[in-house]
Enzyme design. Sequence first.
Site, PDB file in Angstrom:
ATOM      1  N   ARG A 230      66.896  -6.594  40.447  1.00 15.01           N
ATOM      2  CA  ARG A 230      67.322  -5.219  41.463  1.00 15.01           C
ATOM      3  C   ARG A 230      66.122  -4.635  41.407  1.00 15.01           C
ATOM      4  O   ARG A 230      65.222  -3.480  41.692  1.00 15.01           O
ATOM      5  CB  ARG A 230      67.801  -4.408  39.916  1.00 15.01           C
ATOM      6  CG  ARG A 230      68.778  -3.893  39.704  1.00 15.01           C
ATOM      7  CD  ARG A 230      69.970  -3.651  41.467  1.00 15.01           C
ATOM      8  NE  ARG A 230      71.570  -4.127  41.015  1.00 15.01           N
ATOM      9  CZ  ARG A 230      72.366  -4.921  41.114  1.00 15.01           C
ATOM     10  NH1 ARG A 230      71.448  -5.907  41.567  1.00 15.01           N
ATOM     11  NH2 ARG A 230      73.019  -4.991  40.785  1.00 15.01           N
TER      12      ARG A 230
ATOM     13  N   SER B 124      75.464   3.251  39.146  1.00 15.62           N
ATOM     14  CA  SER B 124      74.991   2.747  38.154  1.00 15.62           C
ATOM     15  C   SER B 124      73.880   3.506  37.723  1.00 15.62           C
ATOM     16  O   SER B 124      72.737   3.489  38.873  1.00 15.62           O
ATOM     17  CB  SER B 124      74.769   1.323  37.377  1.00 15.62           C
ATOM     18  OG  SER B 124      76.075   0.852  38.171  1.00 15.62           O
TER      19      SER B 124
ATOM     20  N   GLU C  70      67.615   2.822  36.841  1.00 15.32           N
ATOM     21  CA  GLU C  70      67.717   2.067  38.177  1.00 15.32           C
ATOM     22  C   GLU C  70      67.835   3.197  39.610  1.00 15.32           C
ATOM     23  O   GLU C  70      67.323   2.726  40.265  1.00 15.32           O
ATOM     24  CB  GLU C  70      68.932   1.450  38.326  1.00 15.32           C
ATOM     25  CG  GLU C  70      68.875   0.265  39.262  1.00 15.32           C
ATOM     26  CD  GLU C  70      71.029   0.049  39.962  1.00 15.32           C
ATOM     27  OE1 GLU C  70      71.214  -0.529  37.879  1.00 15.32           O
ATOM     28  OE2 GLU C  70      71.532  -0.115  39.829  1.00 15.32           O
TER      29      GLU C  70
HETATM   30  C1  LIG Z   1      79.427   5.001  44.072  1.00 18.36           C
HETATM   31  C2  LIG Z   1      78.356   4.059  44.609  1.00 18.36           C
HETATM   32  C3  LIG Z   1      77.807   2.562  44.574  1.00 18.36           C
HETATM   33  C4  LIG Z   1      77.437   1.869  43.836  1.00 18.36           C
HETATM   34  N1  LIG Z   1      77.151   0.733  43.944  1.00 18.36           N
HETATM   35  C5  LIG Z   1      75.687   0.067  43.486  1.00 18.36           C
HETATM   36  C6  LIG Z   1      76.160  -1.793  42.915  1.00 18.36           C
HETATM   37  O1  LIG Z   1      77.439  -2.136  43.002  1.00 18.36           O
HETATM   38  N2  LIG Z   1      75.314  -2.410  43.311  1.00 18.36           N
HETATM   39  C7  LIG Z   1      73.798  -2.032  43.597  1.00 18.36           C
HETATM   40  O2  LIG Z   1      72.662  -2.618  42.973  1.00 18.36           O
HETATM   41  N3  LIG Z   1      73.623  -0.522  44.059  1.00 18.36           N
HETATM   42  C8  LIG Z   1      75.061   0.385  43.786  1.00 18.36           C
HETATM   43  N4  LIG Z   1      74.554   1.753  44.240  1.00 18.36           N
HETATM   44  C9  LIG Z   1      73.398   1.773  44.396  1.00 18.36           C
HETATM   45  C10 LIG Z   1      73.594   1.876  45.055  1.00 18.36           C
HETATM   46  O3  LIG Z   1      73.764   2.207  46.843  1.00 18.36           O
HETATM   47  C11 LIG Z   1      71.770   0.537  46.278  1.00 18.36           C
HETATM   48  O4  LIG Z   1      70.847   0.711  45.251  1.00 18.36           O
HETATM   49  C12 LIG Z   1      71.867   0.901  47.600  1.00 18.36           C
HETATM   50  O5  LIG Z   1      71.393  -0.114  47.926  1.00 18.36           O
HETATM   51  C13 LIG Z   1      70.642   2.093  47.869  1.00 18.36           C
HETATM   52  O6  LIG Z   1      70.307   2.128  49.887  1.00 18.36           O
HETATM   53  P1  LIG Z   1      70.043   2.846  50.400  1.00 18.36           P
HETATM   54  O7  LIG Z   1      69.964   2.683  51.479  1.00 18.36           O
HETATM   55  O8  LIG Z   1      71.108   4.478  49.676  1.00 18.36           O
HETATM   56  O9  LIG Z   1      68.471   3.483  49.513  1.00 18.36           O
HETATM   57  P2  LIG Z   1      68.032   4.806  49.126  1.00 18.36           P
HETATM   58  O10 LIG Z   1      68.217   5.157  48.042  1.00 18.36           O
HETATM   59  O11 LIG Z   1      68.116   5.625  50.585  1.00 18.36           O
HETATM   60  O12 LIG Z   1      66.343   4.385  49.228  1.00 18.36           O
HETATM   61  C14 LIG Z   1      66.228   3.610  48.140  1.00 18.36           C
HETATM   62  C15 LIG Z   1      64.634   3.093  48.359  1.00 18.36           C
HETATM   63  O13 LIG Z   1      64.298   2.495  48.939  1.00 18.36           O
HETATM   64  C16 LIG Z   1      63.465   2.637  50.202  1.00 18.36           C
HETATM   65  N5  LIG Z   1      64.154   2.398  51.592  1.00 18.36           N
HETATM   66  C17 LIG Z   1      64.886   2.322  52.216  1.00 18.36           C
HETATM   67  N6  LIG Z   1      65.072   1.990  54.169  1.00 18.36           N
HETATM   68  C18 LIG Z   1      63.470   1.460  53.903  1.00 18.36           C
HETATM   69  C19 LIG Z   1      62.982   1.244  54.763  1.00 18.36           C
HETATM   70  N7  LIG Z   1      63.529   1.088  55.899  1.00 18.36           N
HETATM   71  N8  LIG Z   1      61.218   0.959  54.494  1.00 18.36           N
HETATM   72  C20 LIG Z   1      60.840   0.575  53.391  1.00 18.36           C
HETATM   73  N9  LIG Z   1      61.455   1.785  52.799  1.00 18.36           N
HETATM   74  C21 LIG Z   1      62.794   1.465  52.485  1.00 18.36           C
HETATM   75  C22 LIG Z   1      63.630   4.438  49.879  1.00 18.36           C
HETATM   76  O14 LIG Z   1      62.230   4.209  50.167  1.00 18.36           O
HETATM   77  C23 LIG Z   1      63.626   4.300  48.318  1.00 18.36           C
HETATM   78  O15 LIG Z   1      62.747   3.717  47.660  1.00 18.36           O
HETATM   79  C24 LIG Z   1      75.977   2.657  44.184  1.00 18.36           C
HETATM   80  C25 LIG Z   1      76.018   4.219  44.283  1.00 18.36           C
HETATM   81  C26 LIG Z   1      76.656   4.568  44.633  1.00 18.36           C
HETATM   82  C27 LIG Z   1      76.268   5.708  44.897  1.00 18.36           C
END
Ligand SMILES: Cc1cc2nc3c(=O)[nH]c(=O)nc-3n(C[C@H](O)[C@H](O)[C@H](O)COP(=O)(O)OP(=O)(O)OC[C@H]3O[C@@H](n4cnc5c(N)ncnc54)[C@H](O)[C@@H]3O)c2cc1C
Length: 298
Positions: free
Chosen positions: A171, A221, A291
Amino acid sequence: MDKIISKLDSSYKILDNESLSKYTTYNVGGIAKYIIYPSSIDKLVELVKILRNNNIKFKVIGNGSNLIFSSKTYDGVIIKLNYLNKVIYEDNILTVEAGYPVIKLAIETANKGLSGLEFASGIPGVISGLTYMNAGAYNKDMASIVEEVIVLDENNNIVKLSNKDMNFSYRYSILKDKNYIVLTVKIKLEYGNKEEILALIEDRKKRRMESQPLNYPSAGSVFRNPEGLSSWKLIDDLNLKGYSIGGAKVSEKHANFIINSDNASPEDIRNLIFYIKEKVKEKYDIDLIIEQEFVNWE
Ligand SMILES: Cc1cc2nc3c(=O)[nH]c(=O)nc-3n(C[C@H](O)[C@H](O)[C@H](O)COP(=O)(O)OP(=O)(O)OC[C@H]3O[C@@H](n4cnc5c(N)ncnc54)[C@H](O)[C@@H]3O)c2cc1C
């Protein structure tokens, strides 16, 4: 800030005074002064340069599926990547623009008989969000498929980072410690059997539906797993399933998920996270690592 934003050209979609609850999967958060959607990579680069040169606070977000914004006003610009949604295929190598939704990509690549994204087929983020977090599941993560990442660095130079440069670990990627903006992510998939890939995705989907509270707002998580242990098990053994603070509740289905069960405030969620952390420390002397990311709390 208002003056600078008003001078942006009409290719930018600009919203003002929007509730961040619409942009996070927890459905919580205060007002964002501006939400801006660049129409292309070039426009994203242009926007970031303008904001940096004018000392305007900003944050690029993906699908907000790992974020907990406070209820304070975000006095700056939230950059949304929905229009950065192109992907170029060169056989099994894909160059993916930062805002591409990964669940969609996993299905598309599966239908082309390309294997590698099955682990991410239930992670509701965009490619840059998953890369930033080195998101993973089922013992696989982004580190296993990323070839290179093109970023805008803190000096506004466009830089190519190899997989090694990304310093991926559990992570974690270097993006967490640098002020880089991800523009594109190149990933390498493997040729496989389309039916088998689709069947694996379907099986994973079933498992997620059985084990995760997908009918409630959450951000997945809450805590990382301590080495050799499962956070959900530690929390479950403390009988915290169903425990709630305000409208935030420890899911009855999965103890490492907090759900917004009844109009939770960001503070309810935060207080519940720290309550669990304290109880786990008290009982097991383990410091759980959060996380999810708190934004705009300082
Ligand atoms: C139902 C559910 C299930 C999930 N299952 C998992 C799983 O199995 N495994 C897991 O690891 N996570 C899981 N997650 C958590 C989450 O989906 C992940 O961490 C995912 O990677 C976040 O992606 P996001 O696009 O929503 O990023 P965001 O939450 O919008 O942003 C996360 C970070 O990335 C940065 N960021 C995004 N784009 C850029 C960019 N272009 N340049 C610089 N920084 C950027 C943001 O500034 C922020 O700091 C889950 C979430 C939910 C709701």
